[in-house]
Design a protein around this motif. Structure first.
Motif: not given
Length: 252
Positions: A18-23, A40-51
């Motif tokens: 929900k509205d996650v922003s980070a650098t 946290k795992t969903v965030l990581l997978k979103s960053i690498v494009g798996l989600h």
């Protein structure tokens, strides 16, 4: 540098992010922490494009990953190295073949150069004379080091580590943490580590992003953690008696 701006992600109507922003900064070990099920795992997978994210943008050195077509995304994926939770080595391949695998698939190097690069990476993680062994012949810590060697074989700009110390004893975990830290500095990579291991956080957490119930609950350094008055972060962190004692010492 990797930037995440206003990311949302839902599965079957249930919002997980929900509205996650980070650098996540270049040349630093950036850690994502949080309880199981925090997102946290969903965030990581979103960053690498798996989600694929529902809303928001993800940038790799000012390049919009979310806005790219597939061909351009493949180009950035070649700049990524992945260290998976269970090492994910090929049981039927030797150590050298495992490390060489990304080179065999993605590079135009000669076989001799690929073999030399694999040997260099194995030496970098302090593994020698194991080239012809199979993963089943190695300890868990050695398997993890082989996985790190494979992850850096293509000389990536971005390194992603999913629970790198899972299943390892404390002493071996420190070895793996130190390797990740050293390699990040040596190759000036943007490294993101997904973990709930507080020893890792306090050991190599140069930048820490805390995810709580799908939201960014806190962001700072390992030193900031001990002085934080963030209630949700403290509830997560100080489940450890050791860290409670350390915090008391710092705040004396």
């Amino acid at each position: 540098m990797i930037e995440v701006h206003g990311v949302y992600k839902a599965f079957e109507g249930v919002r997980v992010l929900k509205d996650v922003s980070a650098t996540f900064e270049t040349g630093k070990t950036n850690l994502i922490i949080g309880q199981s099920g925090s997102g946290k795992t969903v965030l990581l997978k979103s960053i690498v494009g798996l989600h694929q994210v529902d809303e928001g943008e993800i940038f790799y050195d000012n390049r919009s990953f979310t806005g790219m077509h597939d061909k351009a995304r493949k180009g950035i994926r070649k700049e990524m190295g992945m260290l998976f939770q269970g090492s994910a080595l090929f049981d039927s391949k030797t150590v050298e073949e495992n490390v060489r695998f990304p080179l065999d698939v993605f590079s135009d190097m000669s076989f001799s150069d690929r073999r030399d690069r694999a040997n260099f990476c194995l030496q970098r993680v302090h593994l020698e004379n194991v080239n012809n062994l199979f993963p089943s012949e190695l300890s868990g810590g050695m398997q993890k080091r082989v996985a790190i060697a494979r992850a850096i074989s293509l000389n990536p700009k971005y390194l992603f580590c999913d629970e790198p110390n899972s299943g390892l004893d404390p002493r071996t975990s420190i070895v793996i943490d130190n390797l990740i830290y050293e390699i990040t500095k040596e190759f000036n990579m943007t490294t993101i580590v997904n973990t709930h291991d507080m020893n890792s956080v306090m050991g190599i957490g140069e930048k820490v992003v805390f995810i709580a119930q799908g939201e960014k609950g806190w962001e700072g350094t390992k030193d900031d953690i001990l002085k934080s008055d963030n209630e949700r972060l403290n509830d997560f962190i100080y489940a450890s008696k050791f860290l409670k004692k350390l915090r008391a010492e710092v705040n004396k």
